[in-house]
Structure formats: C-alpha cells, structure tokens
Design an enzyme around this catalytic site. Structure first.
Site, PDB file in Angstrom:
ATOM      1  N   ARG A   1       2.709  11.411   8.404  1.00  0.00           N
ATOM      2  CA  ARG A   1       1.345  10.871   9.323  1.00  0.00           C
ATOM      3  C   ARG A   1       0.659  12.216   9.825  1.00  0.00           C
ATOM      4  O   ARG A   1       0.003  12.072  10.777  1.00  0.00           O
ATOM      5  CB  ARG A   1       1.978   9.990  10.356  1.00  0.00           C
ATOM      6  CG  ARG A   1       2.281   8.771   9.956  1.00  0.00           C
ATOM      7  CD  ARG A   1       2.761   7.770  11.284  1.00  0.00           C
ATOM      8  NE  ARG A   1       2.960   6.330  10.775  1.00  0.00           N
ATOM      9  CZ  ARG A   1       3.203   5.516  11.322  1.00  0.00           C
ATOM     10  NH1 ARG A   1       3.318   5.465  12.904  1.00  0.00           N
ATOM     11  NH2 ARG A   1       3.324   4.175  11.163  1.00  0.00           N
TER      12      ARG A   1
ATOM     13  N   TYR B   1       3.441   8.537   1.273  1.00  0.00           N
ATOM     14  CA  TYR B   1       4.195   7.368   1.215  1.00  0.00           C
ATOM     15  C   TYR B   1       4.596   6.820  -0.233  1.00  0.00           C
ATOM     16  O   TYR B   1       5.684   6.191  -0.546  1.00  0.00           O
ATOM     17  CB  TYR B   1       3.641   6.314   1.734  1.00  0.00           C
ATOM     18  CG  TYR B   1       3.472   6.103   3.457  1.00  0.00           C
ATOM     19  CD1 TYR B   1       4.380   5.487   4.131  1.00  0.00           C
ATOM     20  CD2 TYR B   1       2.797   7.177   4.080  1.00  0.00           C
ATOM     21  CE1 TYR B   1       4.574   5.653   5.360  1.00  0.00           C
ATOM     22  CE2 TYR B   1       2.961   7.095   5.504  1.00  0.00           C
ATOM     23  CZ  TYR B   1       3.537   6.429   6.160  1.00  0.00           C
ATOM     24  OH  TYR B   1       3.776   6.503   7.557  1.00  0.00           O
TER      25      TYR B   1
ATOM     26  N   ILE C   1       0.160   5.037   0.133  1.00  0.00           N
ATOM     27  CA  ILE C   1      -1.099   5.884  -0.064  1.00  0.00           C
ATOM     28  C   ILE C   1      -0.522   7.307   0.288  1.00  0.00           C
ATOM     29  O   ILE C   1       0.395   7.509   1.096  1.00  0.00           O
ATOM     30  CB  ILE C   1      -2.102   5.882   1.179  1.00  0.00           C
ATOM     31  CG1 ILE C   1      -2.488   4.213   0.983  1.00  0.00           C
ATOM     32  CG2 ILE C   1      -3.242   6.444   1.088  1.00  0.00           C
ATOM     33  CD1 ILE C   1      -3.329   3.820  -0.104  1.00  0.00           C
TER      34      ILE C   1
ATOM     35  N   GLU D   1      -1.540  -4.899  13.718  1.00  0.00           N
ATOM     36  CA  GLU D   1      -0.329  -5.697  14.315  1.00  0.00           C
ATOM     37  C   GLU D   1      -0.954  -6.255  15.513  1.00  0.00           C
ATOM     38  O   GLU D   1      -0.464  -7.621  15.678  1.00  0.00           O
ATOM     39  CB  GLU D   1       0.892  -4.990  14.538  1.00  0.00           C
ATOM     40  CG  GLU D   1       2.005  -5.609  14.847  1.00  0.00           C
ATOM     41  CD  GLU D   1       3.371  -4.865  14.932  1.00  0.00           C
ATOM     42  OE1 GLU D   1       4.038  -4.665  13.894  1.00  0.00           O
ATOM     43  OE2 GLU D   1       3.787  -4.402  16.005  1.00  0.00           O
TER      44      GLU D   1
ATOM     45  N   PHE E   1       0.707  -1.226   0.144  1.00  0.00           N
ATOM     46  CA  PHE E   1      -0.018  -0.101  -0.093  1.00  0.00           C
ATOM     47  C   PHE E   1       0.976   1.219   0.006  1.00  0.00           C
ATOM     48  O   PHE E   1       1.749   1.277   0.826  1.00  0.00           O
ATOM     49  CB  PHE E   1      -0.966  -0.054   1.234  1.00  0.00           C
ATOM     50  CG  PHE E   1      -2.104  -0.934   0.991  1.00  0.00           C
ATOM     51  CD1 PHE E   1      -3.365  -0.406   0.887  1.00  0.00           C
ATOM     52  CD2 PHE E   1      -1.869  -2.160   0.880  1.00  0.00           C
ATOM     53  CE1 PHE E   1      -4.619  -1.459   0.817  1.00  0.00           C
ATOM     54  CE2 PHE E   1      -2.953  -3.289   1.118  1.00  0.00           C
ATOM     55  CZ  PHE E   1      -4.371  -2.626   0.930  1.00  0.00           C
TER      56      PHE E   1
ATOM     57  N   THR F   1       4.654  -6.214  23.441  1.00  0.00           N
ATOM     58  CA  THR F   1       3.482  -5.068  23.431  1.00  0.00           C
ATOM     59  C   THR F   1       2.129  -5.609  22.708  1.00  0.00           C
ATOM     60  O   THR F   1       1.566  -4.881  21.864  1.00  0.00           O
ATOM     61  CB  THR F   1       4.238  -3.873  22.584  1.00  0.00           C
ATOM     62  OG1 THR F   1       4.389  -4.197  21.150  1.00  0.00           O
ATOM     63  CG2 THR F   1       5.140  -2.996  23.183  1.00  0.00           C
TER      64      THR F   1
ATOM     65  N   HIS G   1       9.604  -9.772  15.228  1.00  0.00           N
ATOM     66  CA  HIS G   1       9.834  -8.091  15.226  1.00  0.00           C
ATOM     67  C   HIS G   1      11.484  -8.119  15.957  1.00  0.00           C
ATOM     68  O   HIS G   1      11.651  -8.514  16.793  1.00  0.00           O
ATOM     69  CB  HIS G   1       8.909  -7.670  16.228  1.00  0.00           C
ATOM     70  CG  HIS G   1       8.815  -6.055  16.004  1.00  0.00           C
ATOM     71  ND1 HIS G   1       9.761  -5.275  16.363  1.00  0.00           N
ATOM     72  CD2 HIS G   1       7.744  -5.275  15.703  1.00  0.00           C
ATOM     73  CE1 HIS G   1       9.439  -3.906  15.998  1.00  0.00           C
ATOM     74  NE2 HIS G   1       8.244  -4.136  15.690  1.00  0.00           N
ATOM     75  N   ALA G   2      12.106  -7.307  15.170  1.00  0.00           N
ATOM     76  CA  ALA G   2      13.346  -7.140  15.157  1.00  0.00           C
ATOM     77  C   ALA G   2      13.711  -6.503  16.686  1.00  0.00           C
ATOM     78  O   ALA G   2      14.869  -6.711  16.984  1.00  0.00           O
ATOM     79  CB  ALA G   2      14.102  -6.222  13.979  1.00  0.00           C
TER      80      ALA G   2
END
Length: 350
Positions: free
Chosen positions: A349, A125, A122, A301, A120, A245, A233-234
C-alpha cells in the site's frame, strides 16, 4: 458484659480484615486482567470477546424458516444452538452442520446455475496473491458448477496461468491503477456495476465479489448462493453493536447510528441484479461523499454496511467463510472455508 464487649470487638476486627482481604482479591484480579491484556494483546481481547454471547435465532425451537427458497426452508437451524443461525428478518446464517451440501449442489446443477467471480489484482497485489487465490478457488469454490473468473488488473500480461477444470473459464479485464489503495477499493464498485450491465447479466445468474488477498481452504459451495449475500466480519461477529466500526460522521452517506451486524466487504454476492443494486448504491454514496470532500471510515465497506442496513441481505455467511488466523481458535468455528492471506500492507500500500 465484658464477654459481649470482647466478642463485639472481635467481630468488628474480623469484618475489617475480611473487607481488606476482599479489596486485595479484587485488586489482584483486576491486575491479572490488565497484565493478561498487556502481554497477550489481541489474543486477550479475542478471548474476552468469545465470552460475549451471540444473538439467537428468534424462531421457536425446531421451527423452520418460512422462505420462498425451499432449500433455505429445509435448513436444520437447531443443530447449532451455540450460534445465531437466522436473522430477525428471517434470513439464514450459514454455519457448518446446518445444511446438506449435496442438496444445494443437486438443486443448482438441475437449475444449470452459472456463477461469476470477480477479483481485483492491481499492482503488486497480482504478483503476491492472485496465483494462490485462483489455484485454491479451483479446488474449493463452487466446484460442481460452471464458474468464470473475471480478473480486473492493470497488468494483464502478468496474470498467471492456472489449470482450470471443465466448465471453468477465466477472462482478464484491464483497468487503470490508482494512486491510493483506497481509490482502488472504492472504484471497484462502479467497475463491477458497469461490467454486470455490459456482460455478466447475459451469462450468469449469480456473482460473488472477492478481495484477492485470501486463500480458499475448504468448501465454499452453492449453499452460499442467494439474492443478496453478506458476510459476518470475523473480528466483530461476537462484539456488541456499539463496538461495530460503522461510519459515525453525519456528513457521510455511509453514516450509521446502529445496525444488525458488521459485514465484511472482502466478500459479497448474490444474483446479478442483487449485486448490481449493491454496487450502484455504494458507488453513489462514495460519489456523494466525494462532492463533500470526505471519505467514509472504511471506504466501500462502510457503504456496504449502510446498504445492508437499509436493504436486508437474503442470506448471511458465518465467519467460517472468511476467517483470520490472527483471531486464533474458536469453539464455534468448526471449519475454515477461506482464510485471510498474510497482509503486507507496508509494501503493497505504498
């Protein structure tokens, strides 16, 4: 008697001094740790995280995976004793040194495997990230296989022209922009599910879904293909589960108390049916939350992590497949396959 009394006083005095010295040493060490963390911030935290041992493959030494997939059964899990190479439910975790790339490529070429890649792009981006993403994908993503890039964007006329190799194609699908980036992120789940139903299932056996703000820098090949594929996740692959999280709100459909790993939604994939199941589940969870006027902590996520907790992935990708240079050097990361691009959240954002 006087000699004994003098010696006793001497010993007590020495013990007091030794005790004070220990306190001073402990205080100095604690102060050094605090100063290290303050001055070096995230780097210091990452340093201490590396000292935390990963889990280990639960199989006996030199034992192979018992998998219906003969390629996964042939993996050399014990070539990497420094990391966890399989899960407790018997799925491989793909690390450099555990697989022969040629074996996987030959298998999928023979099977005439075709792969869809969704991304995506948008608003801004598209301008900032899409061209480098596509150019690097042409160099490193499934280069031995037919691939079609499905680009979802609100401004199709601005999609950059990129020279594609033989058997590589690009299709642009127009979608609406949203007021908030969170809504873009969450609505992609429904969009992907719908497009799998209407198109992808008729043309491709496998699909990978990517965030656009990433750059391929090394082989991202057919060894990554599986029924359902999650990515470690790194920032959390060496953390304790209590630090993951997950969404901790009992009212959310994404609510989790514990889990196996923390998965990164920047990449997930699988067969078209596997990804359709993932995206439909996440969309349904998002809509349930919306009815209650709540959002999961990390949006799609969080729902992806809930899915992989309830429905274990058949394959897990190590952080080699999506690394952040912010973390810095790690001994266990021998190659970089995909890197996070520089984030411009303040601009993109808003």
């Amino acid at each position: 008697m006087r000699d004994c009394s003098a010696r006793s006083k001497f010993v007590r005095s020495w013990l007091k001094q030794a005790s004070r010295a220990k306190v001073k040493i402990c205080f100095a060490l604690c102060a050094a740790v605090v100063i290290f963390v303050i001055f070096f911030g995230h780097c210091a935290i990452r340093f201490f995280q590396e000292l935390y041992a990963m889990g280990k493959c639960p199989l006996n030494y030199n034992e192979k995976l018992k998998s219906q997939n003969e390629l996964d059964s042939s993996l050399d899990l014990w070539s990497r004793v420094d990391v966890q190479t399989c899960t407790k439910w018997g799925a491989p975790i793909m690390w450099e040194g555990t697989f022969d790339p040629g074996d996987f490529d030959r298998h999928h070429i023979q099977k005439r495997t075709s792969v869809a890649l969704t991304v995506f792009a948008i608003g801004r981006y598209l301008e900032v990230y899409l061209k480098e993403f596509l150019k690097s994908a042409e160099q490193y993503f499934m280069v031995e296989l037919p691939v079609t890039y499905y680009i979802f964007t609100d401004i199709p006329e601005f999609v950059p022209k990129v020279k594609l190799m033989k058997q590589r194609h690009m299709k642009v699908i127009q979608v609406k922009n949203q007021k908030r980036w969170q809504d873009i992120s969450m609505l992609r789940m429904k969009t992907i599910a719908d497009f799998i139903e209407s198109h992808i299932q008729h043309w491709h056996q496998y699909i990978f879904c990517f965030d656009v703000d990433q750059v391929f820098v090394g082989r991202f090949g057919s060894e990554a293909l599986g029924e359902t594929v999650g990515l470690l996740h790194a920032f959390y692959y060496r953390s304790h589960v209590k630090d993951y999280t997950y969404d901790r709100n009992p009212e959310s459909a994404a609510y989790m108390v514990t889990g196996d790993f923390y998965y990164h939604a920047a990449i997930f994939g699988g067969t078209w049916q596997g990804v359709k199941n993932i995206t439909e589940f996440c969309h349904q969870g998002i809509m349930k939350d919306k009815e209650k006027n709540i959002e999961a902590l990390w949006h799609d996520e969080s729902h992806l992590n809930k899915y992989f907790w309830l429905h274990k992935p058949s394959k897990v990708l190590s952080p080699e497949y999506c690394w952040s240079t912010i973390i810095g050097f790690r001994f266990d990361i021998r190659v970089h396959r995909l890197l996070w691009a520089t984030k411009f959240y303040d601009i993109l954002r808003t």
